[in-house]
Design a protein around this motif. Sequence first.
Motif, PDB file in Angstrom:
ATOM      1  N   SER A 327      16.175  -6.227  19.639  1.00 14.37           N
ATOM      2  CA  SER A 327      16.703  -7.575  19.459  1.00 14.37           C
ATOM      3  C   SER A 327      15.980  -8.560  20.357  1.00 14.37           C
ATOM      4  CB  SER A 327      18.204  -7.605  19.763  1.00 14.37           C
ATOM      5  OG  SER A 327      18.459  -7.415  21.145  1.00 14.37           O
ATOM      6  N   GLU A 328      15.603  -8.112  21.542  1.00 11.62           N
ATOM      7  CA  GLU A 328      14.867  -8.988  22.455  1.00 11.62           C
ATOM      8  C   GLU A 328      13.508  -9.336  21.871  1.00 11.62           C
ATOM      9  OE1 GLU A 328      12.787  -9.102  26.837  1.00 11.62           O
ATOM     10  OE2 GLU A 328      12.812  -7.331  25.554  1.00 11.62           O
ATOM     11  N   VAL A 329      12.835  -8.346  21.300  1.00 17.18           N
ATOM     12  CA  VAL A 329      11.537  -8.590  20.673  1.00 17.18           C
ATOM     13  C   VAL A 329      11.685  -9.559  19.515  1.00 17.18           C
ATOM     14  CG1 VAL A 329       9.674  -7.537  19.350  1.00 17.18           C
ATOM     15  CG2 VAL A 329      10.564  -6.383  21.379  1.00 17.18           C
ATOM     16  N   THR A 330      12.747  -9.376  18.726  1.00 15.20           N
ATOM     17  CA  THR A 330      12.987 -10.273  17.586  1.00 15.20           C
ATOM     18  C   THR A 330      13.236 -11.696  18.048  1.00 15.20           C
ATOM     19  OG1 THR A 330      13.931  -8.452  16.289  1.00 15.20           O
ATOM     20  CG2 THR A 330      14.471 -10.693  15.592  1.00 15.20           C
ATOM     21  N   ASP A 331      14.046 -11.848  19.115  1.00 12.81           N
ATOM     22  CA  ASP A 331      14.343 -13.185  19.628  1.00 12.81           C
ATOM     23  C   ASP A 331      13.091 -13.856  20.159  1.00 12.81           C
ATOM     24  OD1 ASP A 331      16.949 -12.753  18.987  1.00 12.81           O
ATOM     25  OD2 ASP A 331      17.586 -12.236  21.023  1.00 12.81           O
TER      26      ASP A 331
END
Length: 339
Positions: A327-331
């Motif tokens: 999710s961090e990579v996506t954000d």
Amino acid sequence: MSSTESPDTATAALPVPPAGPGRRGAAETVHTVTLPGLTLHVRAPSGRDAGPDGTGGDAGQERAPALYVHGLGGSSQNWSALMPLLADRLDGEAIDLPGFGQSPPPDDGNYSVSAQARAVIRYLDAAGRGPVHLIGNSLGGAATTRVAAARPDLVRTLTLISPALPELRPQLTAVPTALLAVPGITTLFGRLTRDWTPERRTREVLALCYGDPGRVSPEGFNAAVDEYARRLELPYFWDVMERSARGLVNAYTLGGQHNLWRQAERVLAPTLLVYGGRDRLVSIRMARRAAAAFRGARLLTLPEAGHVAMMEYPEAVARAVRELLDSEVTDVTADAGRS
């Protein structure tokens, strides 16, 4: 079970298992970091470029630094089951907090939650590995909450497993641990249990910390017994436990900006919270409050887990951490697209 056999004196002796069950065949390295007034032992999987199956990480994927912080009475060995499962994504290290594991007491004798947080900050500053994915359990969860609030530049994501945050009405099973903070009580506990074998002490601790102590392998149990016996020989063992428990209890009473719940509200890093339904030290009822305090937090509840889910259900915890990393990579990707 009679009142004299209940886990009162035993559980107060060591609230978190001193050693983890580990992974069969998993090798680790330990090195020492010396800072002014502080010496820390740091544990990491051997061959830190290896993935969870020992064959290497994902092709072309850079691994991010991570730091694991144990709870009261624990050690860096508490992460020996989880670290290898995340080694393809995280370049992980686990520290022995001052006075625990292989780390000697700090020169100033300060075992407050703030002092433990400063030890983490000093190590990260000295190592130059930040920002890291910071992962803490119990007391380590309280300390890492302070780190994330005070030094957001050092924390990329925050994962808290049964964090020791203040409860207005703590579970009765957690009261004996709080009693450790009473001056002289550890000496009394030591006298009352002086004839107990390390095996008995370890069984009592596992009964307190695990939802199902039967999940501990014979190898894991023997490792915990050996480590427990080693620590009982340390001249500072009981003093460290008493002062650390007192530091945790004192942290619960702080008000204003130093209150741990106020600190939680200041955390900017994406946060994962993990709670066990059979936790006898940190009530699962605190999960909802924690999820509201840490902005946008993810919540994983494991109904059968106790206080040390990373030791009891490492695969489930690892999956949740991976989802947090994804999710961090996506954000980050989405933010880059908008800029």
